[in-house]
Design a protein around this motif. Structure first.
Motif, mmCIF file in Angstrom:
data_model
loop_
_atom_site.group_PDB
_atom_site.id
_atom_site.type_symbol
_atom_site.label_atom_id
_atom_site.label_comp_id
_atom_site.label_asym_id
_atom_site.label_seq_id
_atom_site.Cartn_x
_atom_site.Cartn_y
_atom_site.Cartn_z
ATOM 1 N N ALA A 306 0.814 -1.255 -0.025
ATOM 2 C CA ALA A 306 -0.045 0.277 0.040
ATOM 3 C C ALA A 306 0.813 1.337 -0.077
ATOM 4 O O ALA A 306 0.581 2.229 -0.594
ATOM 5 C CB ALA A 306 -0.892 -0.014 1.272
ATOM 6 N N LYS A 307 1.930 1.184 0.249
ATOM 7 C CA LYS A 307 2.918 2.414 0.493
ATOM 8 C C LYS A 307 3.532 2.750 -0.810
ATOM 9 O O LYS A 307 4.215 3.659 -1.039
ATOM 10 C CB LYS A 307 4.275 2.148 1.348
ATOM 11 C CG LYS A 307 3.689 1.953 2.901
ATOM 12 C CD LYS A 307 3.329 3.446 3.430
ATOM 13 C CE LYS A 307 3.136 3.410 4.952
ATOM 14 N NZ LYS A 307 2.856 4.807 5.346
ATOM 15 N N LEU A 308 3.040 1.865 -1.853
ATOM 16 C CA LEU A 308 3.610 2.217 -3.228
ATOM 17 C C LEU A 308 2.394 2.748 -4.154
ATOM 18 O O LEU A 308 2.890 3.093 -4.996
ATOM 19 C CB LEU A 308 4.030 0.864 -4.032
ATOM 20 C CG LEU A 308 5.132 -0.199 -3.589
ATOM 21 C CD1 LEU A 308 5.586 -1.138 -4.443
ATOM 22 C CD2 LEU A 308 6.375 1.055 -3.225
ATOM 23 N N ASN A 309 1.404 2.859 -3.516
ATOM 24 C CA ASN A 309 0.168 3.652 -4.257
ATOM 25 C C ASN A 309 0.755 4.915 -4.583
ATOM 26 O O ASN A 309 1.069 5.935 -4.067
ATOM 27 C CB ASN A 309 -1.056 3.650 -2.962
ATOM 28 C CG ASN A 309 -1.803 2.384 -3.132
ATOM 29 O OD1 ASN A 309 -1.377 1.233 -3.684
ATOM 30 N ND2 ASN A 309 -2.349 2.251 -1.907
ATOM 31 N N GLY A 310 0.381 5.046 -6.073
ATOM 32 C CA GLY A 310 0.529 6.276 -6.590
ATOM 33 C C GLY A 310 2.225 6.775 -6.774
ATOM 34 O O GLY A 310 2.591 7.770 -7.492
ATOM 35 N N LYS A 311 3.154 5.615 -6.554
ATOM 36 C CA LYS A 311 4.416 6.016 -6.483
ATOM 37 C C LYS A 311 4.949 4.952 -7.773
ATOM 38 O O LYS A 311 4.738 3.891 -7.888
ATOM 39 C CB LYS A 311 5.303 5.607 -5.436
ATOM 40 C CG LYS A 311 4.659 6.181 -4.203
ATOM 41 C CD LYS A 311 5.039 7.589 -4.252
ATOM 42 C CE LYS A 311 4.466 8.116 -2.953
ATOM 43 N NZ LYS A 311 4.592 9.550 -2.941
ATOM 44 N N GLY A 312 6.147 5.394 -8.478
ATOM 45 C CA GLY A 312 6.700 5.083 -9.622
ATOM 46 C C GLY A 312 5.737 4.728 -10.940
ATOM 47 O O GLY A 312 4.427 5.382 -11.071
ATOM 48 N N ALA A 313 6.107 3.861 -11.633
ATOM 49 C CA ALA A 313 5.400 3.395 -13.007
ATOM 50 C C ALA A 313 3.961 2.631 -12.599
ATOM 51 O O ALA A 313 3.842 2.048 -11.573
ATOM 52 C CB ALA A 313 6.318 2.609 -13.859
ATOM 53 N N LYS A 314 2.978 2.865 -13.456
ATOM 54 C CA LYS A 314 1.963 2.362 -13.291
ATOM 55 C C LYS A 314 2.037 0.836 -14.058
ATOM 56 O O LYS A 314 2.461 0.623 -15.270
ATOM 57 C CB LYS A 314 0.821 2.991 -14.000
ATOM 58 C CG LYS A 314 -0.748 2.283 -13.782
ATOM 59 C CD LYS A 314 -1.766 3.165 -14.617
ATOM 60 C CE LYS A 314 -3.267 2.677 -14.495
ATOM 61 N NZ LYS A 314 -4.043 3.646 -14.974
ATOM 62 N N SER A 315 1.350 -0.319 -13.257
ATOM 63 C CA SER A 315 1.447 -1.725 -13.996
ATOM 64 C C SER A 315 0.738 -1.782 -15.044
ATOM 65 O O SER A 315 -0.350 -1.289 -15.079
ATOM 66 C CB SER A 315 1.121 -2.497 -12.688
ATOM 67 O OG SER A 315 1.949 -2.995 -11.492
ATOM 68 N N PRO A 316 1.423 -2.469 -15.889
ATOM 69 C CA PRO A 316 0.364 -3.150 -16.981
ATOM 70 C C PRO A 316 -0.769 -3.848 -16.529
ATOM 71 O O PRO A 316 -0.791 -4.317 -15.570
ATOM 72 C CB PRO A 316 1.256 -4.009 -17.775
ATOM 73 C CG PRO A 316 2.810 -3.761 -17.378
ATOM 74 C CD PRO A 316 2.619 -2.939 -16.032
ATOM 75 N N LYS A 317 -1.844 -3.782 -17.116
ATOM 76 C CA LYS A 317 -3.115 -4.011 -16.811
ATOM 77 C C LYS A 317 -2.933 -5.637 -16.447
ATOM 78 O O LYS A 317 -3.602 -6.130 -15.379
ATOM 79 C CB LYS A 317 -4.249 -3.994 -18.111
ATOM 80 C CG LYS A 317 -5.482 -4.524 -17.505
ATOM 81 C CD LYS A 317 -6.561 -4.090 -18.715
ATOM 82 C CE LYS A 317 -8.048 -4.755 -18.186
ATOM 83 N NZ LYS A 317 -9.032 -4.533 -19.227
ATOM 84 N N LYS A 318 -2.209 -6.320 -17.130
ATOM 85 C CA LYS A 318 -2.028 -7.865 -16.561
ATOM 86 C C LYS A 318 -1.341 -8.201 -15.445
ATOM 87 O O LYS A 318 -1.395 -9.194 -14.990
ATOM 88 C CB LYS A 318 -1.526 -8.851 -18.051
ATOM 89 C CG LYS A 318 -0.086 -8.253 -18.380
ATOM 90 C CD LYS A 318 0.450 -9.117 -19.665
ATOM 91 C CE LYS A 318 1.942 -8.409 -19.939
ATOM 92 N NZ LYS A 318 2.223 -9.202 -21.128
ATOM 93 N N TRP A 319 -0.677 -7.029 -15.003
ATOM 94 C CA TRP A 319 0.060 -7.158 -13.780
ATOM 95 C C TRP A 319 -0.955 -6.791 -12.502
ATOM 96 O O TRP A 319 -0.243 -7.313 -11.469
ATOM 97 C CB TRP A 319 1.183 -6.228 -13.746
ATOM 98 C CG TRP A 319 2.261 -6.490 -14.501
ATOM 99 C CD1 TRP A 319 2.420 -7.326 -15.753
ATOM 100 C CD2 TRP A 319 3.728 -6.220 -14.234
ATOM 101 N NE1 TRP A 319 3.708 -7.429 -16.153
ATOM 102 C CE2 TRP A 319 4.297 -6.704 -15.445
ATOM 103 C CE3 TRP A 319 4.102 -5.347 -13.139
ATOM 104 C CZ2 TRP A 319 5.922 -6.412 -15.501
ATOM 105 C CZ3 TRP A 319 5.703 -5.265 -13.495
ATOM 106 C CH2 TRP A 319 6.393 -5.934 -14.757
ATOM 107 N N VAL A 320 -2.127 -6.620 -12.677
ATOM 108 C CA VAL A 320 -2.789 -5.921 -11.676
ATOM 109 C C VAL A 320 -3.699 -7.504 -11.228
ATOM 110 O O VAL A 320 -4.473 -8.049 -11.758
ATOM 111 C CB VAL A 320 -3.910 -5.008 -12.302
ATOM 112 C CG1 VAL A 320 -4.889 -4.762 -10.833
ATOM 113 C CG2 VAL A 320 -3.278 -3.728 -12.498
#
Length: 464
Positions: A306-320
């Motif tokens: 949860a500490k990564l929310n909004g941080k760095g690159a956004k995951s590709p859809k298939k990574w979610v």
């Protein structure tokens, strides 16, 4: 065979009913296995005998002892190299049913859990923001979960180490995932990689993370990989229902099984058996990692990811996946770090393969029937549903022998040790008896995980 969902409300009753129905199915599946051998002419019959071999098997297995054997094997944890009593008992059962039995011992390089720790830290103040318990829940209806009857969460052959660093989410940790991270501009070097289970063997996740410069790895089970059997879809968690308990942890081997240049078996004796007075041992890191690794539950990984929310690159859809409270941003978050500590005990430890042989008219053709005997904890399904079947196979074959049937080919039963850590027992035997296996073994039947309980479309199904 199905049990209505309502029976889950009385869990202990449902579990007993499932076991009873399951082992009824197990009996008939076992009869099917043995009947196949009959029809393939693995047993020579005599016209003077009144009953067919199939009928002898059915009559003998009418008294079903598989549940009794399962209880024996699962009474205590049977971690690789720790349950000599079960090896001795298995040998005695083989002998009781008329087989010539022996124990084949190897001295292998093994790791055992000792100490571990995982803390989320404020990068600026070094204050501990969260400390993961790294423990599973004790469940009153499941004695196997009690602290005095379980094994600490750990991964076999995970390297020792104490590292502190920023961390990133790497999806399944496949080679392609790390290539995708490079395209997204994410640098894994010097960081701790967090990967979810699935797609590839867990040891290869460690290898690929290490190859890309990661200094530690966390592995967790994402509810998005549970095929819809999740609390979000209305399913209750184990033990009240079929959904994964959010505090459960997948133990396993971190050996590089399937990796280029890596081989199964004792990583210090690649290609030759760990047996004898003067064993030459090699560096194990051809097939094991050099960075610390911990498995963790999805409940415990939530506050970390949860500490990564909004941080760095956004995951590709298939990574979610479907982890509640996490938006699957890759990170890192420069405001937080992880301290990952793993300290296992590494020893040269004996493991014990047990063999039971029914001699046939031909000693040069061998049918091998096997199952491993070690487990990460008590192993009710994997492996000991197969262990129970193996003893029933011995009982059925013994009855055939006592009834006057003579086997056309030699039938050898094998109870392997060390499979969970890296296919140790079977690999060591294969290295030790390679010429015999190649020249004489004409078929192998593996009984591992002979029975599993699955929950599909709101029905409890017994699969075998």
């Amino acid at each position: 065979m199905a049990i209505d969902e309502k029976s889950l409300s009385g869990y202990s009753v449902a579990r007993t009913n499932r076991a009873s129905k399951a082992f009824t199915i197990l009996k008939y599946s076992l009869c099917t296995y043995l009947a196949i051998y009959v029809y393939l002419n693995f047993i020579s019959t005599r016209d003077s005998l009144s009953l067919s071999p199939e009928q002898v098997i059915l009559n003998e297995l009418e008294s079903n002892h598989a549940g009794e054997w399962l209880q024996k094997y699962t009474d205590k944890p049977s971690l690789t190299g720790t349950a000599k009593n079960l090896a001795d008992w298995t040998k005695l059962k083989f002998e009781e049913y008329g087989a010539s039995a022996s124990i084949d011992t190897y001295e292998v390089y093994l790791s055992f859990p000792h100490e571990h720790d995982l803390s989320l830290l404020d990068s600026k103040t070094n204050e501990t923001l969260y400390k993961a318990p790294l423990e599973e829940d004790e469940l009153s209806v499941d004695p196997a979960s009690f602290k005095n009857n379980t094994v600490p969460t750990f991964l076999g052959y995970a390297a020792n180490g104490n590292v502190t660093a920023e961390y990133v989410y790497v999806n399944y940790g496949t080679k392609n995932d790390f290539e995708e991270l490079k395209k997204l501009g994410v640098d894994v070097n010097g960081k701790i990689a967090i990967a979810r289970y699935g797609a590839i063997f867990r040891g290869l996740k460690v290898k690929f993370a290490q190859d890309n410069g990661a200094i530690g790895v966390l592995l967790y089970s994402d509810p998005g990989d549970d095929h819809g059997i999740t609390p979000a879809n209305g399913y209750k968690q184990y033990p009240e229902g079929p959904a994964r308990n959010d505090g459960s942890v997948q133990r396993g081997s971190a050996q590089f099984l399937g990796g280029l240049g890596a081989t199964p078996g004792d990583p210090t004796t690649p290609g030759y058996p760990s047996q004898g007075d003067d064993i030459k041992r090699s560096d194990p890191h051809q097939s094991t990692g050099k960075i610390p690794v911990l498995p963790i539950s999805y409940r415990e990984i939530k506050p970390i990811l949860a500490k990564l929310n909004g941080k760095g690159a956004k995951s590709p859809k298939k990574w979610v996946g479907e982890l509640e409270g996490y938006d699957y941003s890759i990170g890192p978050n420069p405001k937080v770090q992880l301290n990952l500590y793993n300290n296992q005990i590494y020893n040269i430890t004996p493991i014990w393969n047990v063999y039971g042989e029914f001699e046939g008219e031909s000693k040069d053709e061998v049918i091998l029937i096997g199952n491993h005997r070690d487990a990460w904890v008590t192993g009710a399904s994997d492996p000991h549903s197969g262990s129970a079947v193996l003893i029933e196979v011995a009982r059925a074959l013994g009855k055939l022998k006592a009834s006057g049937y003579k086997f056309k080919r030699t039938i050898r039963l094998a109870s392997w040790d060390g499979e969970e850590q890296g296919l140790l027992g079977l690999t060591e035997a294969g290295e030790n008896f390679s010429k015999e296996f190649q020249s004489k073994v004409i078929a192998y039947l593996n009984l591992d995980s002979s029975l599993q309980i699955c929950y599909i479309q709101r029905k409890v199904l017994v699969l075998y």
